[in-house]
Design a protein around this motif. Sequence first.
Motif, PDB file in Angstrom:
ATOM      1  N   VAL A 116       0.518  -1.113   0.304  1.00 17.68           N
ATOM      2  CA  VAL A 116       0.077   0.102  -0.119  1.00 17.68           C
ATOM      3  C   VAL A 116       1.490   1.264   0.498  1.00 17.68           C
ATOM      4  CG1 VAL A 116      -1.229   1.407   0.979  1.00 17.68           C
ATOM      5  CG2 VAL A 116      -1.953  -0.948   1.390  1.00 17.68           C
ATOM      6  N   ASP A 117       0.487   1.605  -1.131  1.00 23.27           N
ATOM      7  CA  ASP A 117       1.008   3.340  -0.774  1.00 23.27           C
ATOM      8  C   ASP A 117       1.206   4.349   0.508  1.00 23.27           C
ATOM      9  OD1 ASP A 117       2.477   5.599  -2.694  1.00 23.27           O
ATOM     10  OD2 ASP A 117       0.225   6.409  -1.594  1.00 23.27           O
ATOM     11  N   HIS A 118       2.383   4.678   1.008  1.00 17.09           N
ATOM     12  CA  HIS A 118       3.017   5.654   2.124  1.00 17.09           C
ATOM     13  C   HIS A 118       1.111   6.333   2.640  1.00 17.09           C
ATOM     14  CE1 HIS A 118       6.433   3.249   3.279  1.00 17.09           C
ATOM     15  NE2 HIS A 118       5.535   2.659   3.161  1.00 17.09           N
ATOM     16  N   GLU A 119       1.323   7.669   1.641  1.00 18.87           N
ATOM     17  CA  GLU A 119       0.152   8.212   1.397  1.00 18.87           C
ATOM     18  C   GLU A 119      -0.653   7.860   2.092  1.00 18.87           C
ATOM     19  OE1 GLU A 119       1.128  11.520   2.303  1.00 18.87           O
ATOM     20  OE2 GLU A 119       2.850  11.127   2.365  1.00 18.87           O
ATOM     21  N   GLU A 120      -0.789   7.435   1.316  1.00 15.59           N
ATOM     22  CA  GLU A 120      -2.644   6.186   1.242  1.00 15.59           C
ATOM     23  C   GLU A 120      -2.380   5.680   2.762  1.00 15.59           C
ATOM     24  OE1 GLU A 120      -5.511   4.829  -0.316  1.00 15.59           O
ATOM     25  OE2 GLU A 120      -6.317   3.192   1.287  1.00 15.59           O
ATOM     26  N   ILE A 121      -1.523   5.102   3.330  1.00 11.01           N
ATOM     27  CA  ILE A 121      -1.692   4.727   5.114  1.00 11.01           C
ATOM     28  C   ILE A 121      -1.916   6.232   5.970  1.00 11.01           C
ATOM     29  CG2 ILE A 121      -0.152   3.117   6.281  1.00 11.01           C
ATOM     30  CD1 ILE A 121       0.943   1.575   4.556  1.00 11.01           C
ATOM     31  N   VAL A 122      -1.164   6.977   5.432  1.00 12.05           N
ATOM     32  CA  VAL A 122      -1.502   7.969   6.502  1.00 12.05           C
ATOM     33  C   VAL A 122      -2.819   8.123   6.763  1.00 12.05           C
ATOM     34  CG1 VAL A 122      -0.559  10.763   6.909  1.00 12.05           C
ATOM     35  CG2 VAL A 122       0.969   8.792   6.265  1.00 12.05           C
ATOM     36  N   GLN A 123      -3.447   8.360   5.343  1.00 11.38           N
ATOM     37  CA  GLN A 123      -4.960   8.584   5.936  1.00 11.38           C
ATOM     38  C   GLN A 123      -6.138   7.545   6.017  1.00 11.38           C
ATOM     39  OE1 GLN A 123      -5.923  12.008   4.887  1.00 11.38           O
ATOM     40  NE2 GLN A 123      -3.604  11.784   3.775  1.00 11.38           N
ATOM     41  N   ARG A 124      -5.568   6.490   6.113  1.00 15.71           N
ATOM     42  CA  ARG A 124      -6.348   5.254   7.014  1.00 15.71           C
ATOM     43  C   ARG A 124      -6.113   5.465   8.469  1.00 15.71           C
ATOM     44  NH1 ARG A 124      -4.866  -0.137   3.946  1.00 15.71           N
ATOM     45  NH2 ARG A 124      -5.537  -0.136   2.154  1.00 15.71           N
ATOM     46  N   LEU A 125      -4.915   5.604   8.763  1.00 18.72           N
ATOM     47  CA  LEU A 125      -4.313   5.244  10.587  1.00 18.72           C
ATOM     48  C   LEU A 125      -4.693   7.299  11.090  1.00 18.72           C
ATOM     49  CD1 LEU A 125      -0.637   3.742  10.129  1.00 18.72           C
ATOM     50  CD2 LEU A 125      -3.381   2.637  10.164  1.00 18.72           C
ATOM     51  N   MET A 126      -4.494   7.692  10.386  1.00 19.62           N
ATOM     52  CA  MET A 126      -5.356   8.957  10.913  1.00 19.62           C
ATOM     53  C   MET A 126      -7.086   8.823  10.725  1.00 19.62           C
ATOM     54  SD  MET A 126      -3.120  12.269  10.762  1.00 19.62           S
ATOM     55  CE  MET A 126      -3.924  13.469  10.046  1.00 19.62           C
ATOM     56  N   ALA A 127      -7.322   8.334  10.137  1.00 15.70           N
ATOM     57  CA  ALA A 127      -8.996   8.270  10.495  1.00 15.70           C
ATOM     58  C   ALA A 127      -9.309   7.159  11.412  1.00 15.70           C
ATOM     59  CB  ALA A 127      -9.663   7.518   8.720  1.00 15.70           C
ATOM     60  N   ARG A 128      -8.305   6.022  11.657  1.00 12.28           N
ATOM     61  CA  ARG A 128      -8.655   5.293  12.589  1.00 12.28           C
ATOM     62  C   ARG A 128      -8.428   5.737  13.981  1.00 12.28           C
ATOM     63  NH1 ARG A 128      -4.564   0.028  13.371  1.00 12.28           N
ATOM     64  NH2 ARG A 128      -2.385   1.333  13.576  1.00 12.28           N
ATOM     65  N   GLY A 129      -7.464   6.115  14.202  1.00  7.35           N
ATOM     66  CA  GLY A 129      -7.268   7.603  15.265  1.00  7.35           C
ATOM     67  C   GLY A 129      -7.118   6.371  17.206  1.00  7.35           C
ATOM     68  N   GLU A 135      -0.302  11.985  12.866  1.00  6.37           N
ATOM     69  CA  GLU A 135       0.853  11.864  11.976  1.00  6.37           C
ATOM     70  C   GLU A 135       2.232  11.843  12.163  1.00  6.37           C
ATOM     71  OE1 GLU A 135      -0.744  15.661   9.285  1.00  6.37           O
ATOM     72  OE2 GLU A 135       0.876  14.003   7.609  1.00  6.37           O
ATOM     73  N   ASP A 136       2.240  12.542  13.420  1.00  8.39           N
ATOM     74  CA  ASP A 136       4.335  12.540  13.424  1.00  8.39           C
ATOM     75  C   ASP A 136       4.539  10.985  13.799  1.00  8.39           C
ATOM     76  OD1 ASP A 136       4.546  14.749  13.139  1.00  8.39           O
ATOM     77  OD2 ASP A 136       4.731  15.346  15.545  1.00  8.39           O
ATOM     78  N   THR A 137       3.579  10.338  14.082  1.00 12.70           N
ATOM     79  CA  THR A 137       4.388   9.295  14.783  1.00 12.70           C
ATOM     80  C   THR A 137       4.004   7.839  14.152  1.00 12.70           C
ATOM     81  OG1 THR A 137       3.289   9.837  17.245  1.00 12.70           O
ATOM     82  CG2 THR A 137       3.566   7.085  16.885  1.00 12.70           C
ATOM     83  N   ILE A 138       3.287   8.239  12.953  1.00 13.62           N
ATOM     84  CA  ILE A 138       2.346   7.715  11.794  1.00 13.62           C
ATOM     85  C   ILE A 138       3.483   7.030  10.786  1.00 13.62           C
ATOM     86  CG2 ILE A 138       0.830   7.460   9.735  1.00 13.62           C
ATOM     87  CD1 ILE A 138      -1.121   8.298  11.308  1.00 13.62           C
ATOM     88  N   ARG A 139       4.519   8.383  10.558  1.00 16.90           N
ATOM     89  CA  ARG A 139       5.401   8.963   9.294  1.00 16.90           C
ATOM     90  C   ARG A 139       6.725   8.258   9.979  1.00 16.90           C
ATOM     91  NH1 ARG A 139       4.277  11.717   4.695  1.00 16.90           N
ATOM     92  NH2 ARG A 139       2.248  12.777   5.700  1.00 16.90           N
ATOM     93  N   LYS A 140       6.951   8.704  11.347  1.00 16.09           N
ATOM     94  CA  LYS A 140       8.164   7.537  11.905  1.00 16.09           C
ATOM     95  C   LYS A 140       8.097   5.714  11.260  1.00 16.09           C
ATOM     96  CE  LYS A 140      11.585   6.951  14.799  1.00 16.09           C
ATOM     97  NZ  LYS A 140      12.996   7.196  14.474  1.00 16.09           N
ATOM     98  N   ARG A 141       6.634   5.468  12.378  1.00 16.31           N
ATOM     99  CA  ARG A 141       6.559   4.115  12.196  1.00 16.31           C
ATOM    100  C   ARG A 141       6.429   3.455  10.633  1.00 16.31           C
ATOM    101  NH1 ARG A 141       0.885   4.181  14.534  1.00 16.31           N
ATOM    102  NH2 ARG A 141       0.135   2.434  13.628  1.00 16.31           N
ATOM    103  N   LEU A 142       6.664   4.914   9.687  1.00 20.62           N
ATOM    104  CA  LEU A 142       6.495   4.291   7.916  1.00 20.62           C
ATOM    105  C   LEU A 142       8.414   4.364   7.909  1.00 20.62           C
ATOM    106  CD1 LEU A 142       3.891   6.158   6.735  1.00 20.62           C
ATOM    107  CD2 LEU A 142       3.832   3.499   6.777  1.00 20.62           C
ATOM    108  N   ASN A 143       9.555   5.303   8.502  1.00 21.00           N
ATOM    109  CA  ASN A 143      10.419   5.278   8.147  1.00 21.00           C
ATOM    110  C   ASN A 143      10.857   3.925   9.107  1.00 21.00           C
ATOM    111  OD1 ASN A 143      10.610   8.020   7.170  1.00 21.00           O
ATOM    112  ND2 ASN A 143      10.889   9.238   9.064  1.00 21.00           N
ATOM    113  N   VAL A 144      10.704   3.453  10.191  1.00 21.17           N
ATOM    114  CA  VAL A 144      11.133   2.401  10.287  1.00 21.17           C
ATOM    115  C   VAL A 144      10.769   1.365   9.581  1.00 21.17           C
ATOM    116  CG1 VAL A 144      11.504   1.136  12.574  1.00 21.17           C
ATOM    117  CG2 VAL A 144      10.854   3.517  12.964  1.00 21.17           C
ATOM    118  N   TYR A 145       9.698   0.998   9.047  1.00 18.54           N
ATOM    119  CA  TYR A 145       9.058  -0.144   8.193  1.00 18.54           C
ATOM    120  C   TYR A 145      10.011   0.180   7.049  1.00 18.54           C
ATOM    121  CZ  TYR A 145       6.611  -2.757   5.239  1.00 18.54           C
ATOM    122  OH  TYR A 145       6.608  -3.989   3.809  1.00 18.54           O
TER     123      TYR A 145
END
Length: 185
Positions: A116-129, A135-145
């Motif tokens: 899944v494209d990372h921008e799509e993931i940011v949108q999904r996870l922001m919606a999950r809550g 947003e900062d933690t999500i981007r950090k998790r994507l970098n770690v990934y």
Amino acid sequence: MLKIVLLGAPGSGKGTQSEKLVAEFGVPQISTGDLLRSAVANQTQLGRKAKAAMDAGELVSDDIVVGMMRERLTQDDTANGFILDGFPRSLAQAKALDELLDELGRPLQGVVHIKVDHEEIVQRLMARGRSDDNEDTIRKRLNVYQEQTQPLVAFYEDKGLLTAVAGVGGVDEIYNRIKTALPAG
Ligand code: B4P
């Protein structure tokens, strides 16, 4: 018998798809994220150690996670298989898993990589809550990934175990792709 790993970035839908696999194949889903969140909620010693890393979007240390999985994978309900969701997440974890499954005489049948494209993931996870879904933690998790988990794609490709599926579209549509990607037997 189904012994697989679902590999994918945080929020790629591993948990969502695992639930459907559990319902159809009757083998347990083993999610390190769920196990760690439950340890945090119960304030166990392990949970206290894991909490800071999880809140920061970092990986919990390999020895904690591998120890937890060793305990889980030796429980009776895994005799007919398992769906590993969110584990392994580093090369050290992948090698430890190989050793453990060798010991148990139950080698992995396949790895499904949900892309899944990372921008799509940011949108999904922001919606999950969830508490770690800002947003900062999500981007950090994507970098770690990208740094620590992405190398597993080549690791499992070299072993001839990996199949990639597109993780965008409806949940059922993606599930059908995953079923097509499952190893035979
Ligand atoms: P995880 O619990 O594994 O969290 P995740 O990666 O965010 O979840 P997943 O990919 O399962 O996404 P989901 O189906 O829920 O890890 C959390 C933390 O625990 C890590 O950051 C780390 O600190 C620690 N950790 C876990 N395992 C570790 C390990 N092995 N080693 C070290 N540390 C570890 O889907 C996400 C969202 O998308 C949901 O809201 C869902 O409804 C939505 N969604 C799903 N499919 C969709 C679709 N097709 N279209 C639109 N939305 C969709």
